[in-house]
Design a protein around this motif. Sequence first.
Motif, PDB file in Angstrom:
ATOM      1  N   ASN A 154      -2.355  -5.106  -4.843  1.00  0.00           N
ATOM      2  CA  ASN A 154      -3.639  -5.722  -4.517  1.00  0.00           C
ATOM      3  C   ASN A 154      -3.564  -6.640  -3.297  1.00  0.00           C
ATOM      4  OD1 ASN A 154      -5.282  -4.606  -6.605  1.00  0.00           O
ATOM      5  ND2 ASN A 154      -4.241  -5.930  -8.078  1.00  0.00           N
ATOM      6  N   ALA A 155      -2.532  -6.471  -2.471  1.00  0.00           N
ATOM      7  CA  ALA A 155      -2.418  -7.310  -1.268  1.00  0.00           C
ATOM      8  C   ALA A 155      -3.591  -7.038  -0.333  1.00  0.00           C
ATOM      9  CB  ALA A 155      -1.096  -7.023  -0.562  1.00  0.00           C
ATOM     10  N   ARG A 156      -4.156  -8.113   0.198  1.00  0.00           N
ATOM     11  CA  ARG A 156      -5.335  -7.998   1.047  1.00  0.00           C
ATOM     12  C   ARG A 156      -5.043  -8.501   2.459  1.00  0.00           C
ATOM     13  NH1 ARG A 156      -7.532  -9.982  -3.984  1.00  0.00           N
ATOM     14  NH2 ARG A 156      -7.647 -12.114  -3.172  1.00  0.00           N
ATOM     15  N   PRO A 186       3.539  -9.413   7.652  1.00  0.00           N
ATOM     16  CA  PRO A 186       3.941  -9.113   6.263  1.00  0.00           C
ATOM     17  C   PRO A 186       4.531 -10.296   5.515  1.00  0.00           C
ATOM     18  CG  PRO A 186       4.706  -7.408   7.776  1.00  0.00           C
ATOM     19  CD  PRO A 186       4.204  -8.541   8.619  1.00  0.00           C
ATOM     20  N   ILE A 187       4.768 -11.411   6.185  1.00  0.00           N
ATOM     21  CA  ILE A 187       5.432 -12.521   5.510  1.00  0.00           C
ATOM     22  C   ILE A 187       4.461 -13.450   4.787  1.00  0.00           C
ATOM     23  CG2 ILE A 187       7.369 -12.493   7.112  1.00  0.00           C
ATOM     24  CD1 ILE A 187       6.124 -14.905   8.537  1.00  0.00           C
ATOM     25  N   ARG A 188       3.176 -13.143   4.817  1.00  0.00           N
ATOM     26  CA  ARG A 188       2.233 -14.006   4.109  1.00  0.00           C
ATOM     27  C   ARG A 188       1.094 -13.179   3.541  1.00  0.00           C
ATOM     28  NH1 ARG A 188      -2.487 -14.656   6.826  1.00  0.00           N
ATOM     29  NH2 ARG A 188      -2.498 -14.253   9.071  1.00  0.00           N
ATOM     30  N   TYR A 189       0.350 -13.804   2.606  1.00  0.00           N
ATOM     31  CA  TYR A 189      -0.805 -13.148   2.013  1.00  0.00           C
ATOM     32  C   TYR A 189      -2.020 -13.318   2.916  1.00  0.00           C
ATOM     33  CZ  TYR A 189       1.982 -13.029  -2.249  1.00  0.00           C
ATOM     34  OH  TYR A 189       2.975 -12.795  -3.164  1.00  0.00           O
ATOM     35  N   GLY A 190      -2.881 -12.303   2.923  1.00  0.00           N
ATOM     36  CA  GLY A 190      -4.101 -12.399   3.712  1.00  0.00           C
ATOM     37  C   GLY A 190      -5.127 -13.300   3.061  1.00  0.00           C
ATOM     38  N   ASN A 191      -6.129 -13.729   3.846  1.00  0.00           N
ATOM     39  CA  ASN A 191      -7.117 -14.663   3.317  1.00  0.00           C
ATOM     40  C   ASN A 191      -8.383 -13.989   2.801  1.00  0.00           C
ATOM     41  OD1 ASN A 191      -8.513 -13.903   5.593  1.00  0.00           O
ATOM     42  ND2 ASN A 191      -8.497 -15.918   6.572  1.00  0.00           N
ATOM     43  N   ALA A 192      -8.459 -12.661   2.884  1.00  0.00           N
ATOM     44  CA  ALA A 192      -9.661 -11.956   2.404  1.00  0.00           C
ATOM     45  C   ALA A 192      -9.769 -12.084   0.895  1.00  0.00           C
ATOM     46  CB  ALA A 192      -9.615 -10.488   2.813  1.00  0.00           C
ATOM     47  N   GLY A 193     -10.973 -12.355   0.424  1.00  0.00           N
ATOM     48  CA  GLY A 193     -11.200 -12.449  -1.006  1.00  0.00           C
ATOM     49  C   GLY A 193     -11.510 -11.109  -1.631  1.00  0.00           C
ATOM     50  N   ARG A 194     -11.763 -11.135  -2.924  1.00  0.00           N
ATOM     51  CA  ARG A 194     -12.173  -9.915  -3.629  1.00  0.00           C
ATOM     52  C   ARG A 194     -13.663  -9.643  -3.371  1.00  0.00           C
ATOM     53  NH1 ARG A 194     -12.859  -9.459  -8.627  1.00  0.00           N
ATOM     54  NH2 ARG A 194     -13.073 -11.663  -9.124  1.00  0.00           N
TER      55      ARG A 194
END
Length: 268
Positions: A154-156, A186-194
């Motif tokens: 579920n990575a965004r 690739p070293i961090r999570y994206g800020n897009a929400g669900r």
Amino acid sequence: GVLVDDDWVIDPLPESVAEDLDLIVRSFDEKHPIAQGLWNRGLTLRFGATRTVRADPGRTTGGGLTTTSPRTPADGRNYRNEKARSDFDQRHVLNMSGIYELPFGPGKPFLSGGPKVLGKVVGGWVLNGIYTYQTGLPLTVKFNGDVFGSGTDNARPDMVCNPNLDGGARTVDRFFDTSCFRIQSPIRYGNAGRGTVTGPVVNNFDAGILKNTAFGERVNTQLRVEFFNLLNHAQWLPPNRFVDQAAFGVISSAKDPRIIQFGLKVLF
């Protein structure tokens, strides 16, 4: 990171909020004088409209009000970024249906006193129809699979603007603004929400023609001609929502076009 632009995410909202409208469910039946008059003339109508806003913290996923299963968050340390529109959040739903018995033949206002053969031909005709309009369900833009090796699929990505286009700007090749999403390091999570993208609407009209005929006191027949998606509106399925695929934002399939179905029922 967490999006804070109110146009992009719903935060904060109660987990379930329903705004009842004056017309949320209005059924015409024998309790209403207008409906009684319509019924006496062979016409029955039913109308319902709802406006709802539903949000949840994202710990379950499902396609209906009672069907849920566990959801793995994009970032298990940041559940706040999972709070958004529920998977079944449809802001507007309109349903209308009607049945009309044509006023011809025995016991009807017109042609009721003719020969029996005439009554068999002109009597027993019924028209019906169901119209449904529903705004789209929320869609979550993400990567295809566990691309970061983080244990979740579920990575965004990052989101930098509102991806939802006006109705006139949407096409099957660009249903939403794909430039609003960017593949981050690739070293961090994206800020897009669900649920940041709203899917295609449902705009459908089904109709039918029925012919009821009695043969004596024991045998009745019903001939049916049914039209599904009578107006042949394109009922699009959701677009590709995987940011790392070439077809990102493209609609490649739809529900069935107009279908005509014939049927015969014999009761004895």
